[in-house]
Each structure stands twice: as structure tokens, then as C-alpha cells.
Enzyme design. Sequence first.
Site, mmCIF file in Angstrom:
data_model
loop_
_atom_site.group_PDB
_atom_site.id
_atom_site.type_symbol
_atom_site.label_atom_id
_atom_site.label_comp_id
_atom_site.label_asym_id
_atom_site.label_seq_id
_atom_site.Cartn_x
_atom_site.Cartn_y
_atom_site.Cartn_z
ATOM 1 N N ARG A 56 -33.568 -86.863 43.870
ATOM 2 C CA ARG A 56 -32.332 -87.559 43.535
ATOM 3 C C ARG A 56 -32.180 -87.637 42.012
ATOM 4 O O ARG A 56 -33.174 -87.599 41.281
ATOM 5 C CB ARG A 56 -32.340 -88.967 44.121
ATOM 6 C CG ARG A 56 -32.504 -89.018 45.640
ATOM 7 C CD ARG A 56 -32.597 -90.458 46.117
ATOM 8 N NE ARG A 56 -32.775 -90.562 47.562
ATOM 9 C CZ ARG A 56 -33.962 -90.616 48.171
ATOM 10 N NH1 ARG A 56 -35.083 -90.577 47.441
ATOM 11 N NH2 ARG A 56 -34.040 -90.705 49.489
ATOM 12 N N LYS A 78 -37.109 -94.420 46.738
ATOM 13 C CA LYS A 78 -36.620 -95.708 47.220
ATOM 14 C C LYS A 78 -37.774 -96.559 47.722
ATOM 15 O O LYS A 78 -38.714 -96.056 48.326
ATOM 16 C CB LYS A 78 -35.603 -95.486 48.340
ATOM 17 C CG LYS A 78 -34.301 -94.836 47.859
ATOM 18 C CD LYS A 78 -33.309 -94.689 48.995
ATOM 19 C CE LYS A 78 -31.991 -94.094 48.501
ATOM 20 N NZ LYS A 78 -31.004 -93.931 49.603
ATOM 21 N N HIS A 146 -25.852 -84.593 43.739
ATOM 22 C CA HIS A 146 -26.461 -84.707 45.066
ATOM 23 C C HIS A 146 -26.299 -83.419 45.871
ATOM 24 O O HIS A 146 -27.021 -83.199 46.844
ATOM 25 C CB HIS A 146 -25.843 -85.882 45.827
ATOM 26 C CG HIS A 146 -26.844 -86.639 46.652
ATOM 27 N ND1 HIS A 146 -27.898 -87.350 46.101
ATOM 28 C CD2 HIS A 146 -26.973 -86.779 48.001
ATOM 29 C CE1 HIS A 146 -28.603 -87.903 47.067
ATOM 30 N NE2 HIS A 146 -28.079 -87.565 48.220
ATOM 31 N N ARG A 149 -29.485 -81.497 46.005
ATOM 32 C CA ARG A 149 -30.404 -82.008 47.034
ATOM 33 C C ARG A 149 -30.018 -81.453 48.406
ATOM 34 O O ARG A 149 -30.879 -81.017 49.171
ATOM 35 C CB ARG A 149 -30.355 -83.534 47.027
ATOM 36 C CG ARG A 149 -31.290 -84.227 48.014
ATOM 37 C CD ARG A 149 -31.251 -85.731 47.733
ATOM 38 N NE ARG A 149 -31.914 -86.542 48.740
ATOM 39 C CZ ARG A 149 -33.225 -86.799 48.766
ATOM 40 N NH1 ARG A 149 -34.006 -86.285 47.829
ATOM 41 N NH2 ARG A 149 -33.745 -87.579 49.691
ATOM 42 N N HIS A 172 -37.560 -89.123 53.156
ATOM 43 C CA HIS A 172 -36.836 -89.792 54.234
ATOM 44 C C HIS A 172 -37.794 -90.494 55.190
ATOM 45 O O HIS A 172 -38.723 -89.877 55.712
ATOM 46 C CB HIS A 172 -36.000 -88.782 55.032
ATOM 47 C CG HIS A 172 -34.796 -88.295 54.307
ATOM 48 N ND1 HIS A 172 -34.095 -87.159 54.678
ATOM 49 C CD2 HIS A 172 -34.144 -88.786 53.216
ATOM 50 C CE1 HIS A 172 -33.079 -86.982 53.858
ATOM 51 N NE2 HIS A 172 -33.095 -87.945 52.957
ATOM 52 N N TYR A 181 -28.846 -82.137 57.664
ATOM 53 C CA TYR A 181 -28.864 -80.823 57.036
ATOM 54 C C TYR A 181 -28.985 -79.704 58.057
ATOM 55 O O TYR A 181 -28.958 -78.526 57.692
ATOM 56 C CB TYR A 181 -30.032 -80.734 56.039
ATOM 57 C CG TYR A 181 -29.950 -81.771 54.950
ATOM 58 C CD1 TYR A 181 -28.969 -81.712 53.971
ATOM 59 C CD2 TYR A 181 -30.841 -82.839 54.903
ATOM 60 C CE1 TYR A 181 -28.876 -82.672 52.985
ATOM 61 C CE2 TYR A 181 -30.762 -83.811 53.909
ATOM 62 C CZ TYR A 181 -29.783 -83.718 52.962
ATOM 63 O OH TYR A 181 -29.692 -84.665 51.981
#
Length: 219
Positions: A56, A78, A146, A149, A172, A181
Site C-alpha cells: 500500500r 494494518k 492502489h 496493488r 490480508h 482479484y
Amino acid sequence: MVIYKNEKPLKYFKEYETYTVKTCTEEEKNKLLMEASREGVRERAIFYLLFGTGIRLGEAVNLKLKDVKNDRIFVTGKGQKEREIYLPKEVKNAIDDYLIERVPGKTSSDKDYLFTTKIGKKMSYNYFRKICKRVSMNSGVKFHPHMARHTYATELLKKGLSVFYVARLLGHEDLSSTQIYLHASQEDAIYEVSKIKLFENGQKHVDLDGKDRLGFEPK
């Protein structure tokens, strides 16, 4: 979200409970990389990093010099969770070239970060976005960070990498976040099915129930 002059906000649309994924074509990706390389070694390193690791933009902003080790980068994502990502040779070379000309951080809070401004300050999120915007406009490619990504993840899945591994690389927790995706265009579907031999040497494939694979009785 910061909106620059004459820039329309980027919106993510939901369709049938899934996010619409916007990726770059190979041609668009190459145009962006070429333009970034033309602008400078720092810009080249940024774009190669985004497309080559799928991190990111906020993660790239916070990368420190110590996070780059040989063919790996250690990214804090995150929830402050760290993950390890393989660094392709082209990306490593781009970063090495940039480090030769990198402006050292002027203060103790700036010196440890990988990307710095021309006056030795840690690059901010908005500064990164301005660079991406400039490269996008000069290359003639409509681009949001983004999308790099999205492109990274899609390319890995198309090459056959398991969705479980892609999820780990992207950071994730929920596999459903990665499954967005697993999209395919009509052209992709036609190309893939064109490589499959449904019939070989004109012979019909007959199952034990006496019907061929298309469900018809053999003549």
C-alpha cells in the site's frame, strides 16, 4: 481523502457485493515505469516498488532503511502487523540506484526512512500521491497508486500462484479480501479456453454411461 486541483475523487464501487478491481494493462504499466524512470531514480524506485511488491502507498511511505534486506522487505501493515515480501531483482536494483543519490534525513525523525524529499525530510503520504499523480499525467495513463496493488495481485494469480499465498503477501487476514482479484475479462476467458483441447484426433470421449462429455449418445 486529499483532492488536488482539477482532480476528481477516486471512487470504489461495489457490484454484487464485490469491489470493482481496476488494474493496469502491461502497456500502461510500462508507460508508467518509463515515465517514472525519466523523472528520476527516486520516482523509478517508488513505481518499481509499488508494482513489484503490491504494498500500500501508506506502507511505502513508512518503509525504513532497515526494512530492506537483500531480496526481502519487511512491511508494517494494518494493525501494526509485520509481513515479509520478496523483492524482485528489478525492484532491488531500482532501490539500490536510488540509495546512491538519496538525500540523507536532516533530523533524527527523518533519517531512518527510505524515501526522503530533496531537502532531507521524510516523504509524506500526500507527497507520494503528488509524485504518482505527476507521473500518471505525464505518461498519459489514468492511474491511482492502489491500482499497482491490484495489478500485482492479479498478475500473480494469473501466473498460477495460490490465492492463499497472495493473501499472505498482501497482508490480508480475510481470504475474501484477496478473492476480489479472481476476476477475468471476457478476452481472458476466450484466450484461456482457446488453449484447451476439447477433442483430440477427432475421437469422442465416451464415459461409462455411454455418453460423450457433451452429453450426447455416440453414433
